[in-house]
Design an enzyme around this catalytic site. Structure first.
Site, PDB file in Angstrom:
ATOM      1  N   LYS A  51      20.031  -9.950 -60.620  1.00  0.00           N
ATOM      2  CA  LYS A  51      19.447 -10.840 -59.614  1.00  0.00           C
ATOM      3  C   LYS A  51      18.447 -10.039 -58.789  1.00  0.00           C
ATOM      4  CE  LYS A  51      21.558  -8.868 -55.957  1.00  0.00           C
ATOM      5  NZ  LYS A  51      20.811  -8.149 -54.886  1.00  0.00           N
ATOM      6  N   SER A 140      21.761   1.225 -62.253  1.00  0.00           N
ATOM      7  CA  SER A 140      22.680   1.328 -61.125  1.00  0.00           C
ATOM      8  C   SER A 140      21.944   1.651 -59.833  1.00  0.00           C
ATOM      9  CB  SER A 140      23.737   2.405 -61.401  1.00  0.00           C
ATOM     10  OG  SER A 140      24.503   2.086 -62.540  1.00  0.00           O
ATOM     11  N   GLN A 141      22.552   1.290 -58.712  1.00  0.00           N
ATOM     12  CA  GLN A 141      22.014   1.558 -57.377  1.00  0.00           C
ATOM     13  C   GLN A 141      20.555   1.121 -57.276  1.00  0.00           C
ATOM     14  OE1 GLN A 141      23.005   5.803 -56.780  1.00  0.00           O
ATOM     15  NE2 GLN A 141      24.665   5.085 -55.455  1.00  0.00           N
ATOM     16  N   ALA A 142      20.310  -0.106 -57.773  1.00  0.00           N
ATOM     17  CA  ALA A 142      18.941  -0.600 -57.869  1.00  0.00           C
ATOM     18  C   ALA A 142      18.715  -1.910 -57.132  1.00  0.00           C
ATOM     19  CB  ALA A 142      18.562  -0.774 -59.347  1.00  0.00           C
ATOM     20  N   GLY A 143      19.737  -2.442 -56.446  1.00  0.00           N
ATOM     21  CA  GLY A 143      19.570  -3.699 -55.739  1.00  0.00           C
ATOM     22  C   GLY A 143      19.544  -4.918 -56.637  1.00  0.00           C
ATOM     23  N   GLY A 147      26.832  -4.241 -61.151  1.00  0.00           N
ATOM     24  CA  GLY A 147      28.288  -4.145 -61.168  1.00  0.00           C
ATOM     25  C   GLY A 147      28.956  -5.453 -60.827  1.00  0.00           C
ATOM     26  N   SER A 148      28.414  -6.176 -59.858  1.00  0.00           N
ATOM     27  CA  SER A 148      28.977  -7.468 -59.468  1.00  0.00           C
ATOM     28  C   SER A 148      28.778  -8.516 -60.562  1.00  0.00           C
ATOM     29  CB  SER A 148      28.329  -7.953 -58.169  1.00  0.00           C
ATOM     30  OG  SER A 148      28.687  -7.108 -57.090  1.00  0.00           O
ATOM     31  N   ASP A 181      28.745  -9.914 -53.649  1.00  0.00           N
ATOM     32  CA  ASP A 181      27.782 -10.618 -54.493  1.00  0.00           C
ATOM     33  C   ASP A 181      28.444 -11.454 -55.586  1.00  0.00           C
ATOM     34  OD1 ASP A 181      25.801  -9.435 -53.035  1.00  0.00           O
ATOM     35  OD2 ASP A 181      25.097  -8.099 -54.617  1.00  0.00           O
TER      36      ASP A 181
END
Length: 298
Positions: A51, A140-143, A147-148, A181
């Site tokens: 998203k 990862s860690q990309a907004g 993971g959600s 999220d």
């Protein structure tokens, strides 16, 4: 935050201290995107889409947690794949998440939550006979909510293959105990206004935009970005500055507002926490969630 350790744009909390206001859920039943579940000899599979946050405004800070108003939009051409592969397993088994401890994996948290909530022995039996294989494409860690999205897709797929008698609304409420999220991904809307701590999801009727994404080699820790916002920027929020944004379609918002810092309150916090992001910013590009992904209209 992408990856598997549960950072989310919709506020931030530890699971053991989940705020009581997550009891609010969306009770409307509009049309949702159909989950594409594939059954082959290799097992059952489902796509877990990324998203972007078209806009993200912090609306307050209650009992230690940030509240927000944001437009979430799913990304058609970027997704992970979750597959249940036939396999004799002594315990719950996940492949494709190397380097992430099982206890912090959002899919494992979703598995535990479903077991505890339903008490359905068919879930336990199914995962003695199947392993979970994750094909990662969302950074990862990309907004981008990787993971959600993975955990939500896992829950939706388990509901189908194990014939769980649980509504989408109940599943979303359960998902909110894992990450802020998850409700958006469980409702599976193309576009939605998300508010509160992330648990209030109201579908917005619009077609998905054609977007170009760029993720630099910088990982933004969601917890750090929120803490930076609280320390440096929380006192400067103005609710009047974005009245009516939730009523505008996403294309109009991006064209009319145009300023990525104005559209996303976490962008300035991310720039403070990760000053190297300034070197990656380009004119005409916007910032998703807590970062580090930039996006623009194609």
């Amino acid at each position: 935050m992408g990856g598997f350790e549960g950072g989310d744009e919709g506020g931030y909390w530890d699971i053991d201290t989940l705020p009581a206001s997550t009891n609010h859920v969306n009770t409307s039943k509009p049309d949702r995107r159909q989950s594409t579940i594939e059954k082959t000899d290799a097992g059952y599979s489902i796509k877990a889409h990324a998203k972007v946050n078209i806009f993200l405004k912090i609306t307050g800070h209650e009992n230690g947690y940030h509240t927000l108003l944001s437009r979430f939009m799913y990304v058609e051409d970027l997704y992970d794949t979750i597959t249940f592969v036939p396999c004799e397993c002594d315990t719950f088994t996940i492949e494709g998440c190397e380097g992430v401890p099982l206890e912090t994996n959002t899919i494992y948290k979703a598995y535990k939550a479903l077991n505890d909530h339903t008490g359905d022995l068919e879930i336990l039996d199914f995962f003695y006979k199947h392993k979970v294989v994750v094909t990662k494409r969302i950074p990862s860690q990309a907004g981008l909510g990787g993971g959600s999205s993975d955990a939500a897709a896992f829950m939706r797929l388990v509901k189908e293959v194990c014939n769980l008698l649980i509504s989408t609304e109940e599943l979303a409420k359960l998902g909110s105990t894992i990450g802020a999220d998850l409700p958006f991904f469980i409702y599976n809307y193309t576009s939605a206004n998300v508010s509160g701590f992330g648990e209030i999801v109201e579908p917005f009727d619009e077609d998905p935009l054609s977007l170009e994404l760029y993720t630099p080699q910088i990982g933004c820790d969601t917890t750090l970005v929120y803490k930076t916002f609280k320390e440096h920027l929380l006192n400067g929020i103005s609710l009047a500055s974005f009245i009516g944004w939730d009523q505008l379609d996403s294309k109009t918002l991006l064209e009319r507002i145009a300023d990525p810092i104005m559209l996303n309150d976490l962008y300035k916090a991310a720039l403070i926490a990760y000053p190297e992001l300034k070197n990656e910013a380009k004119e005409g590009w916007f910032f998703s969630g807590s970062g580090s992904t930039f996006f623009r209209l194609r």
